[in-house]
Design a protein around this motif. Sequence first.
Motif, mmCIF file in Angstrom:
data_model
loop_
_atom_site.group_PDB
_atom_site.id
_atom_site.type_symbol
_atom_site.label_atom_id
_atom_site.label_comp_id
_atom_site.label_asym_id
_atom_site.label_seq_id
_atom_site.Cartn_x
_atom_site.Cartn_y
_atom_site.Cartn_z
ATOM 1 N N LEU A 51 -46.399 -17.062 -67.014
ATOM 2 C CA LEU A 51 -46.916 -18.265 -67.675
ATOM 3 C C LEU A 51 -46.860 -18.101 -69.199
ATOM 4 N N GLN A 52 -47.780 -17.328 -69.756
ATOM 5 C CA GLN A 52 -47.802 -17.143 -71.199
ATOM 6 C C GLN A 52 -48.142 -15.692 -71.515
ATOM 7 N N ALA A 53 -47.778 -15.266 -72.726
ATOM 8 C CA ALA A 53 -48.097 -13.922 -73.194
ATOM 9 C C ALA A 53 -48.445 -13.988 -74.671
ATOM 10 N N GLY A 54 -49.375 -13.120 -75.085
ATOM 11 C CA GLY A 54 -49.774 -13.043 -76.483
ATOM 12 C C GLY A 54 -49.282 -11.747 -77.109
ATOM 13 N N VAL A 55 -48.917 -11.814 -78.381
ATOM 14 C CA VAL A 55 -48.450 -10.637 -79.112
ATOM 15 C C VAL A 55 -49.155 -10.607 -80.467
ATOM 16 N N PHE A 56 -49.862 -9.511 -80.729
ATOM 17 C CA PHE A 56 -50.578 -9.355 -81.992
ATOM 18 C C PHE A 56 -49.806 -8.377 -82.869
ATOM 19 N N THR A 57 -49.163 -8.916 -83.889
ATOM 20 C CA THR A 57 -48.382 -8.125 -84.833
ATOM 21 C C THR A 57 -48.214 -8.933 -86.111
ATOM 22 N N ARG A 58 -47.974 -8.236 -87.228
ATOM 23 C CA ARG A 58 -47.687 -8.925 -88.486
ATOM 24 C C ARG A 58 -46.205 -8.821 -88.837
ATOM 25 N N ASP A 59 -45.420 -8.297 -87.926
ATOM 26 C CA ASP A 59 -44.005 -8.066 -88.180
ATOM 27 C C ASP A 59 -43.181 -9.202 -87.563
ATOM 28 N N LEU A 60 -42.433 -9.923 -88.405
ATOM 29 C CA LEU A 60 -41.686 -11.080 -87.936
ATOM 30 C C LEU A 60 -40.588 -10.686 -86.944
ATOM 31 N N GLU A 61 -39.952 -9.538 -87.174
ATOM 32 C CA GLU A 61 -38.893 -9.114 -86.255
ATOM 33 C C GLU A 61 -39.450 -8.847 -84.867
ATOM 34 N N ARG A 62 -40.612 -8.199 -84.791
ATOM 35 C CA ARG A 62 -41.222 -7.945 -83.478
ATOM 36 C C ARG A 62 -41.605 -9.270 -82.801
ATOM 37 N N ALA A 63 -42.133 -10.177 -83.588
ATOM 38 C CA ALA A 63 -42.513 -11.471 -83.028
ATOM 39 C C ALA A 63 -41.291 -12.167 -82.421
ATOM 40 N N TRP A 64 -40.188 -12.151 -83.160
ATOM 41 C CA TRP A 64 -38.980 -12.803 -82.649
ATOM 42 C C TRP A 64 -38.416 -12.067 -81.439
ATOM 43 N N ARG A 65 -38.490 -10.733 -81.448
ATOM 44 C CA ARG A 65 -38.022 -9.952 -80.306
ATOM 45 C C ARG A 65 -38.828 -10.291 -79.053
ATOM 46 N N ALA A 66 -40.144 -10.443 -79.223
ATOM 47 C CA ALA A 66 -40.984 -10.813 -78.086
ATOM 48 C C ALA A 66 -40.608 -12.191 -77.556
ATOM 49 N N TYR A 67 -40.388 -13.129 -78.462
ATOM 50 C CA TYR A 67 -40.005 -14.487 -78.057
ATOM 51 C C TYR A 67 -38.686 -14.471 -77.292
ATOM 52 N N ASP A 68 -37.785 -13.607 -77.721
ATOM 53 C CA ASP A 68 -36.466 -13.523 -77.103
ATOM 54 C C ASP A 68 -36.509 -12.851 -75.734
ATOM 55 N N ARG A 69 -37.343 -11.845 -75.567
ATOM 56 C CA ARG A 69 -37.253 -10.990 -74.382
ATOM 57 C C ARG A 69 -38.318 -11.237 -73.314
ATOM 58 N N LEU A 70 -39.437 -11.818 -73.659
ATOM 59 C CA LEU A 70 -40.493 -11.982 -72.657
ATOM 60 C C LEU A 70 -40.147 -13.123 -71.699
ATOM 61 N N ASP A 71 -40.257 -12.852 -70.409
ATOM 62 C CA ASP A 71 -39.903 -13.821 -69.375
ATOM 63 C C ASP A 71 -41.116 -14.666 -69.008
ATOM 64 N N VAL A 72 -41.522 -15.510 -69.932
ATOM 65 C CA VAL A 72 -42.700 -16.360 -69.749
ATOM 66 C C VAL A 72 -42.388 -17.747 -70.297
ATOM 67 N N GLY A 73 -43.243 -18.694 -69.952
ATOM 68 C CA GLY A 73 -43.057 -20.052 -70.447
ATOM 69 C C GLY A 73 -43.482 -20.250 -71.874
ATOM 70 N N GLY A 74 -44.358 -19.392 -72.389
ATOM 71 C CA GLY A 74 -44.824 -19.521 -73.761
ATOM 72 C C GLY A 74 -45.206 -18.181 -74.343
ATOM 73 N N VAL A 75 -44.776 -17.919 -75.572
ATOM 74 C CA VAL A 75 -45.125 -16.703 -76.288
ATOM 75 C C VAL A 75 -46.003 -17.096 -77.478
ATOM 76 N N LEU A 76 -47.150 -16.450 -77.602
ATOM 77 C CA LEU A 76 -48.103 -16.772 -78.662
ATOM 78 C C LEU A 76 -48.262 -15.570 -79.566
ATOM 79 N N ILE A 77 -48.004 -15.748 -80.836
ATOM 80 C CA ILE A 77 -48.084 -14.668 -81.795
ATOM 81 C C ILE A 77 -49.444 -14.725 -82.489
ATOM 82 N N ASN A 78 -50.157 -13.608 -82.438
ATOM 83 C CA ASN A 78 -51.505 -13.500 -82.997
ATOM 84 C C ASN A 78 -52.448 -14.542 -82.398
ATOM 85 N N GLN A 79 -52.296 -14.717 -81.099
ATOM 86 C CA GLN A 79 -53.167 -15.618 -80.351
ATOM 87 C C GLN A 79 -53.200 -15.128 -78.904
#
Length: 474
Positions: free
Chosen positions: A404-432
Motif C-alpha cells: 500500500l504505502q511506505a514512509g522514508v525518513f531521510t534528508r538526502d534527495l537521492e535516497r528519496a528518489w531511489r526509494a520512490y523508484d524501487r519500493l513496490d507500493v502504491g505510495g511513497v512518503l518522504i519524511n512522513q
Amino acid sequence: MSSPFLIGADWVQTESVLQVMSPQAGTLVSEVCLGDASHLRRAIDAAQHAFETTTRRQPAFERAGVLTRIAAAIEERRPEFTRTIMREAGKPVTLADAEVSRAVGTFTMAAALARETPGHLLDVDAFSPGNGHVGLARRFPLGVIYGITPFNFPLNLVAHKVAPTIASGNTIVIKPSPQTPLTALLLARVALDCGLPPGQLNVVCCANEHAGVPLEDDRVKMVSFTGSAAVGWKIKAASGRRRVALELGGNAAAIVHEDAALEYAVATLATGAFAYAGQSCISTQRIFVHAPIYAAFREQLIAYVRERIKSGDPSNPHVLVGPMINPAALARVRGSIDAALAAGATLAHGGGVKGNCLEATILEVPHQQFDVCQEEAFAPIVSLQSYESFDDALQLVNASRYGLQAGVFTRDLERAWRAYDRLDVGGVLINQAPTFRTDNQPYGGTKESGFGREGVRYAMEEMTELKTLIMRPV
C-alpha cells in the motif's frame, strides 16, 4: 424501534435486526434493520431505474449542487456524526471529528470535479486519414456501482465511494460493515434530505452471507471493495467481466535513516502506528532503523509512547488508542504477540490489556518471519528491526506480499528518489508516516493490497468509460 435502511426513496423496516455493539463498553448502541438477498435486488432495481431515468443525464451543475449541500449538511451535523462514529467504531473522539472534516472535504472536492468536463479534444488530423475530421473523447458513467465498506472509517470511506458516484452520474448500492452501519445510514438520510435523486444512493444492511448477491446481477457494472485481502480476492474471482476496484490490506513499513530528523520521526511514527488502535490498512506496522541510530531511536520511541500515547475511553480527547473493534480482534492480536515472543521477538513496551484495549505495543524482531510482520496486524503494534545499508532497507520493505504505502525518513534527495523508484507500493512518503493520506491523492496498492485507485478524481475515472467521437463535416 430499529433503524431502517434505504432503498430508493423508501426507508425499509424488517423484522430481522442487527445489534450494533459498543467496542468500548460491550453494550448495545442500537439495532439496525437487517435486509436479505431480496432487498439487495430491490436496491439494484432502484439504482438501475435512477440511472436510466435521471443520473446519467443529470447536468453537471445539479450534481455539483447536491454534493455541495451534502458537504454543508455534514458540517452542520458534525457533533452527531462525530458521536455516532465514536460510539459504533470506538474511534477516539478527536480522530472521529477529524474523519468528519475529511468527509466534508471529500464531498466539497467532488462538487468541484463534477463541474469539470471529463474529456479532451483529439488531434485526429495528426495522421492523414484524419484530415478533415474532428474528434473528442469523453467519459461516461458506467451505471450501477456496488460498494462494500469496512468498519474503520465508517463515514469517509463510504464518502469515497458515494461522492465520486454522484459526481460522475452513476448510482450505487452500499453494503456497510455490520459493525458500523449507523454512520452510513446517517449519511444516506442527509444525502436524501439534500435533494439526491431517489435511487442514486441505496444503503442495505445485511449479513455478509448475502454480500455476493449483486455479483450475480449483470446490471451491476462495477464493484468497489475496501476490506481484507482474503475477501477482496474472492470478490474479484466472482465478479466475472465487470470492473473491480480493490483497496485491501497492508503491513505498512517505514525506513529511518541516520540522517533523519530523529525527534520528528519518532513522534510521527508513534502516531502513525498507534492512532485508533492501529486499525487502519496503512497503520505503521514495521519500522526499519539504520543501525548507527537504532539504540537512540528505540529509546526515544519508548519514552514518547510512554509519555504521550494514551489508551482508554474514546470519549476522552486525550486518548489516541481506543478499543479494538471487538473482543475477537483483541484475542487474535494477543495470540500473534504471544507467538512472536515465543519465536524470538522481544517486548520493548506495552502488551498489556485493559478491557477491550490493547496498549501501544513495541516489539523488537531479529527478522521478518513473524506473523506480526508478514500479516496485517490491524492493531496498536509495531515491530522494530535494524539494517546496515539503505538498499537493505528497501529490500526489507519489499519483502512483503502487500504494497500500500511506505514512509522514508531521510534528508538526502537521492535516497528519496531511489526509494520512490524501487519500493513496490502504491505510495511513497518522504519524511512522513505511511499512515498519511490526503483525500485527493490517487490512493491504492500493489501486489495483494489490490488495484485501482481511490481519491475522488481517480475513483471517477474508475467509475467511467472513455468514449470517442469522430466527426467529418460534410
